[in-house]
Design an enzyme around this catalytic site. Structure first.
Site, PDB file in Angstrom:
ATOM      1  N   HIS A 255       0.873  -1.182   0.000  1.00 50.77           N
ATOM      2  CA  HIS A 255       0.000   0.000   0.000  1.00 50.77           C
ATOM      3  C   HIS A 255       0.906   1.227   0.000  1.00 50.77           C
ATOM      4  O   HIS A 255       1.905   1.261   0.724  1.00 50.77           O
ATOM      5  CB  HIS A 255      -0.875  -0.019   1.258  1.00 50.77           C
ATOM      6  CG  HIS A 255      -2.017   0.936   1.222  1.00 50.77           C
ATOM      7  ND1 HIS A 255      -1.833   2.300   1.287  1.00 50.77           N
ATOM      8  CD2 HIS A 255      -3.352   0.740   1.137  1.00 50.77           C
ATOM      9  CE1 HIS A 255      -3.022   2.894   1.241  1.00 50.77           C
ATOM     10  NE2 HIS A 255      -3.961   1.963   1.149  1.00 50.77           N
ATOM     11  N   ARG A 275      -6.609  10.272   0.044  1.00 52.62           N
ATOM     12  CA  ARG A 275      -6.429  10.738  -1.340  1.00 52.62           C
ATOM     13  C   ARG A 275      -7.767  10.811  -2.065  1.00 52.62           C
ATOM     14  O   ARG A 275      -8.028  11.741  -2.818  1.00 52.62           O
ATOM     15  CB  ARG A 275      -5.454   9.820  -2.081  1.00 52.62           C
ATOM     16  CG  ARG A 275      -4.009  10.084  -1.677  1.00 52.62           C
ATOM     17  CD  ARG A 275      -3.056   9.045  -2.253  1.00 52.62           C
ATOM     18  NE  ARG A 275      -3.166   7.777  -1.551  1.00 52.62           N
ATOM     19  CZ  ARG A 275      -3.271   6.581  -2.144  1.00 52.62           C
ATOM     20  NH1 ARG A 275      -3.256   6.490  -3.447  1.00 52.62           N
ATOM     21  NH2 ARG A 275      -3.370   5.478  -1.421  1.00 52.62           N
TER      22      ARG A 275
END
Ligand code: FAD
Length: 636
Positions: A255, A275
């Site tokens: 990740h 994000r």
């Protein structure tokens, strides 16, 4: 050691995360006497830690969404290596599974019209993640547990006892699957599972013709990981030792955003929702560097300028997506490179900033857990400044080879679903696709196990008594050695080896080095010593987990050495390109004569109707000439 207690069930589900609970609910609803076993406390699993949400094309926020678009995004994210039937079932059935969860009591966040709200995530064309703030997994587990209790209450009324048909064995670890016959032998099949109660060390035998593996991931084989202590790859290893096969173990997802500071929390996840909700990545020079890393295969779908990227949040129809929302493998590699080039943050990550993008109260509303996590663990206020983040081992795409429709493995009676199963996510999983995967394939596994049982009639496979004796002796062995190595030291060496030599960027000679180190560790692990006694003894527990970690690490390393291309969660510095020939190859891992074997098997082709969801130009970036549909001829 203590006497062995025996239990008899129709279906034993190993794992009480989303996949295990959904499978158990289904098996019970099909009338099967079912046990759910969990290594940790009931309710403590990775599923509960899931933050961002569950992907399903409900079309609540953008009505253009449909299962075909979800399928297309999933295949793109997996770089065309997904099992197409799994990706199809997942895209088609996720909406029903989310609505079912709501029907069972899940309280998702709402749109202003009162429908289940959906958020943006990397690689998803439309806002698609049904969520509850950044605590979606908690709500999912709460709801599934509530459904378990509901079924138990009905059983109490009908049979006089709530656990008559569905019982949870928490803090119980399964160390081996039981077979009738020998692993890999013609005609052998599942007969149950063997394990121990963590609190007391008491040994347990579960007699059951059907076992569902739902044990989650393998992240603890890596030093920097978002995974918690119990993810030692047990299900993958149990399957291998029982004669089942694993698929494509080289594909491990790093990740892009884990915490990097302070050292004690390095690897803890920073959700992609940061994000998805507008957070941007910058390097030490203040540059929004993701614009420099959009690969050719995605160039048409991502913004080229900051203005266009920023415009997308309010007007997605007329702007392309920000490059921060590329699939995870791309973002992780980009961060890794920025740090390597000397443009990292003070503690070896990059900056992720949402404070300049959203008002403080909005951050607190959308990302309460992230705010709490950074304040408590790093003394950083994310409403006032950036976070420092870097890649962390997060998810394994490789897993048990299963039949897509039923979850059946290659061993009769053994089923698998959730993270422990392979194929669904290809070479890279899109965020949010795991939670929906658990529901879709957990249910299918429960159905698969129930119909397998119906086919057996009254027959009950049985294991030899000697096998149980041998497993009991093996469990006690770490106490009986006068001298031997410390399990924590051995664990740390596996983790360091995998992190340094089979991590985010791989090289052939380094993987070979890793395999040599793992070989030496094998001998040392065989002599591991546990101190104390069997009453709640984590050192003893780890000494039994180590052989699973080692086996899974070897499977990952061997497959990583074999695949000479870079794709999704497998990046080879010495073979940096994707190869259309390699795309057609599934690497199948099996355990023969004590060693890992790799075989190549062709990937199932995309059906023509599914291929039509992509244009020929895009297909040409992934497929061989021979696989491509015929070019359309023009009359002119
Ligand atoms: P898990 O939920 O991991 O459960 C595994 C179960 O197996 C546990 O009960 C464990 O105790 C048990 N077990 C393991 N070994 C044994 C054994 N030997 N004996 C008995 N029991 C055993 N995905 C998304 O789609 N959206 C997200 O927002 C998201 N956020 C995430 C955030 C974090 C921090 C993490 C770590 C993961 C996240 N993921 C997310 C990924 C997702 O949560 C996992 O892939 C998913 O929950 C796995 O579910 P599962 O049911 O397969 O296994």
């Amino acid at each position: 050691m203590s006497e062995t207690t025996r239990h008899s069930y129709d279906v034993v589900v190993i794992g009480a995360g989303g996949a295990g609970l959904r499978a158990a609910i289904e098996a019970r609803e099909q009338g099967k006497k079912t046990a759910v076993i969990s290594k940790s406390l009931f309710g403590k699993a990775h599923t509960v830690m899931a933050e961002g949400g569950a992907a399903a094309s409900l079309g609540n926020v953008n009505s253009s969404d449909d299962w075909q678009t979800h399928f297309r995004d999933t295949i793109r994210g997996g770089k065309f290596m997904n099992n197409p039937r799994m990706a199809e079932l997942h895209a088609q059935e996720s909406p029903q599974r989310i609505l079912e969860l709501e029907y069972w009591g899940a309280l998702f966040d709402r749109t202003s019209e009162g429908r289940i709200s959906q958020r943006n995530f990397g690689g998803h064309e439309y806002p698609r993640l049904a969520h509850v703030g950044d605590r979606t997994g908690l709500e999912m587990i709460r709801t599934l547990q509530q459904r378990v209790v509901q079924l138990q209450q009905a059983d109490a009324a009908e049979y006089g006892h709530p656990e008559a048909m569905l019982r949870v064995f928490a803090e119980t670890t399964i160390t081996e699957l039981l077979l009738e016959g020998e692993p890999g032998q013609e005609g052998s099949c599942i007969a149950g599972a063997f394990g121990y109660v963590r609190e007391t060390g008491d040994l347990l035998v579960f007699e059951a013709p059907a076992v569902v593996l739902a044990t989650g991931g393998i992240g603890r084989s890596f030093k920097v990981t978002s995974n918690s202590w119990e993810y030692t790859g047990d299900g993958h290893a149990l399957a291998l030792r029982a004669g089942a096969t694993l698929l494509n173990m080289e594909f491990v997802q790093f990740h892009p955003t884990g915490m990097v500071w302070p050292p004690s929390v390095k690897g803890i996840l920073v959700t992609e929702s940061v994000r998805g909700d507008g957070g941007v990545l910058r390097n030490s020079e203040g540059r929004r560097f993701m614009f420099d890393y959009v690969p050719d295969v995605f160039r048409d779908h991502y913004a080229q300028t900051e203005d266009e990227a920023d415009g997308w949040y309010a007007d997605p129809a007329n702007n392309r997506r920000p490059p921060e929302l590329l699939p995870r493998d791309e973002v992780a590699r980009a961060i890794n490179n920025e740090v390597k080039q000397g443009r990292g943050s003070p503690h070896g990550g990059v900056f992720l900033d949402v404070s300049t993008r959203l008002p403080a109260e909005e951050i607190m509303r959308r990302l309460p857990s992230m705010h709490h996590q950074f304040k408590e663990l790093a003394d950083v206020d994310i409403t006032a400044g950036p976070m420092e983040v870097g890649p962390t081992c997060h998810y394994v795409m490789g897993g048990v080879e299963v039949d897509p429709d039923t979850g059946a493995s290659t061993v009769p009676g053994l089923f698998a679903s959730g993270e422990v199963a392979g194929g669904m996510h290809g070479s890279n999983r899109l965020g949010g696709n795991s939670l929906s995967d658990l529901l879709v394939f957990g249910r299918r596994c429960g159905l698969g196990a129930a119909s397998y049982l119906d086919g057996l009639g009254d027959e009950r496979p049985a294991t030899d008594a000697e096998v149980i004796d041998r497993l009991s002796r093996e469990a006690a062995a770490p106490f009986e050695r006068e001298s031997g190595e410390n399990p924590y030291q051995l664990q740390q060496e596996i983790q360091q080896t995998m992190n340094d030599l089979v991590g985010i960027i791989r090289r052939g000679n380094e993987i070979e080095q890793a395999l040599e180190s793992l070989e030496k560790l094998r001998e040392r692990i065989a002599g591991v010593r546990a101190e104390g006694d069997t009453i709640y003894n984590p050192g003893w527990h780890l000494s039994l987990d180590l052989r699973n970690m080692l086996l899974v690490s070897e499977a990952v390393a061997k497959a990583a050495l074999e695949r000479e291309e870079s794709r999704g969660g497998h990046t080879r510095d010495d073979f940096p390109q994707m190869s259309a020939e390699w795309r057609r190859v599934n690497l199948v891992v099996s355990l023969r004569e004590g060693g890992i074997r790799l075989n190549r098997r062709p990937l199932d082709p995309l059906r023509p109707d599914l291929m039509e969801l992509f244009d020929r130009e895009e297909l040409g970036k992934y497929l061989t000439e021979e696989e491509l549909p015929p070019a359309e001829r023009s009359d002119g």
